[in-house]
Scaffold this active site. Structure first.
Site, PDB file in Angstrom:
ATOM      1  CB  SER A 190      -0.900   0.012   1.236  1.00 48.51           C
ATOM      2  OG  SER A 190      -0.105   0.260   2.379  1.00 48.51           O
ATOM      3  CE  LYS A 191      -2.536   5.128  -3.527  1.00 52.34           C
ATOM      4  NZ  LYS A 191      -3.903   5.628  -3.550  1.00 52.34           N
ATOM      5  CD  GLN A 192      -2.076   4.112   3.230  1.00 48.08           C
ATOM      6  OE1 GLN A 192      -2.089   3.083   2.569  1.00 48.08           O
ATOM      7  NE2 GLN A 192      -2.757   5.197   2.892  1.00 48.08           N
TER       8      GLN A 192
END
Ligand code: GLU
Length: 295
Positions: A244-246
């Site tokens: 994920s981007k996170q």
């Protein structure tokens, strides 16, 4: 309108990565396999989280992979009127109510009723401001919530995951439609737009699967049709966690879109060098059969 209408609906909080390309490719393949229409919708309602220009970056990344919306791209940040009309309709029908609770108020109410919230789990809203319960009791309105119907149990079929159920009342509670900061909640915007765009099939990543029951309830409250659902496998990073981007997933390498597409195809159990789009489509068709059957 075409019988099949699908979409890819990225939130432009960061560039596409290998995980988001899987959902994009899957939704495109499904639409093409059904001779349908494929749309791209930029889900930028949470404007403060969307860096300027990220929408264009994503559209360029998709285009580099040959994925181009069949109709003009839609931006959620330009569709306030549509969401307001839906909220007004819910209020008129007695399905939405104003909420004056802060996060602290909710925690305190949960503690008072002896409900222990597990870490990382969202707090189930205790219904403090429900009209029949207590209402605002003089507090200023901060947000708007959906008043869940009884019973809160929802059943549906996911084309890949099979029969699913969720009790939204006990697992989520009356959820937010318009946030305290004045921004539209994802649930409301996505349901309104899927209906406005005539979406018949939702194909998206499995990380979004647990929103489905809430969206079905919202569709019912608004008198809107429910599409068919398919949640695609997640791509895991080296640490075994969802990419994920996170957790710092690398943006797609646009210098080699074919490599990225082959990796995405593999995540979907398609043979990586499927050879041609036609070959990929024939593999896709047998994978998660098309259905519009809603229980
Ligand atoms: N905008 C959401 C996201 O990027 C996806 C919404 C959807 O496909 O329903 O996570």
């Amino acid at each position: 309108m075409a019988a099949y209408r699908g979409r890819f609906a990225p939130s432009p909080t960061g560039p596409l990565h290998a995980g988001s390309l899987v959902a994009a490719l899957a939704s495109w393949l499904d639409a093409r396999a059904q001779g349908g229409v494929w749309l791209v919708r930029i889900e930028d309602v949470d404007t403060p989280r969307c860096p300027p220009g990220m929408d264009e970056t994503i559209l360029q990344q998709l285009a580099a992979c040959g994925l181009v919306s069949d109709e003009p791209v839609v931006w959620q940040s330009q569709r306030d009127d549509l969401y307001q009309r839906a909220l007004d309709q819910l209020i008129e029908r007695g399905h939405a109510y104003p909420c004056g609770c802060s996060r602290k108020d909710i925690e305190a109410a949960l503690q008072a009723q002896g409900t222990q919230r597990e870490r990382h789990h969202i707090a189930v809203y205790p219904g403090t401001c429900r009209p029949g319960r207590g209402g605002l009791q003089g507090k200023p309105a901060r947000a708007w919530r959906l008043q869940l119907p009884e019973p809160g149990e929802v059943a549906w079929i996911d084309r890949r995951l099979g029969p699913q159920t969720q009790n939204v009342a006990t697992e989520v509670g009356d959820f937010i439609l318009k946030r305290a900061d004045g921004l539209w909640a994802y649930q409301l915007a996505v349901v309104v737009d899927d209906a406005a765009q005539g979406i018949t099939h939702v194909v998206r990543g499995e990380d979004l699967a647990d929103n489905t029951a809430r969206q079905i309830l919202l569709q019912r409250a608004l008198g809107l049709p429910t599409p068919a659902w398919l949640h695609t496998p997640l791509v895991l990073g080296a640490n075994g966690e969802k990419l994920s981007k996170q957790n710092g997933a690398q943006p797609l390498d646009l210098s080699d879109p074919l490599h990225a597409l082959n990796a995405a195809a593999q995540s979907l159990s398609l043979p990586s060098q499927a050879g041609s789009p036609a070959a990929a489509l024939s593999h896709w068709t047998g994978l998660w059969p098309h259905t519009t059957q809603i229980p």
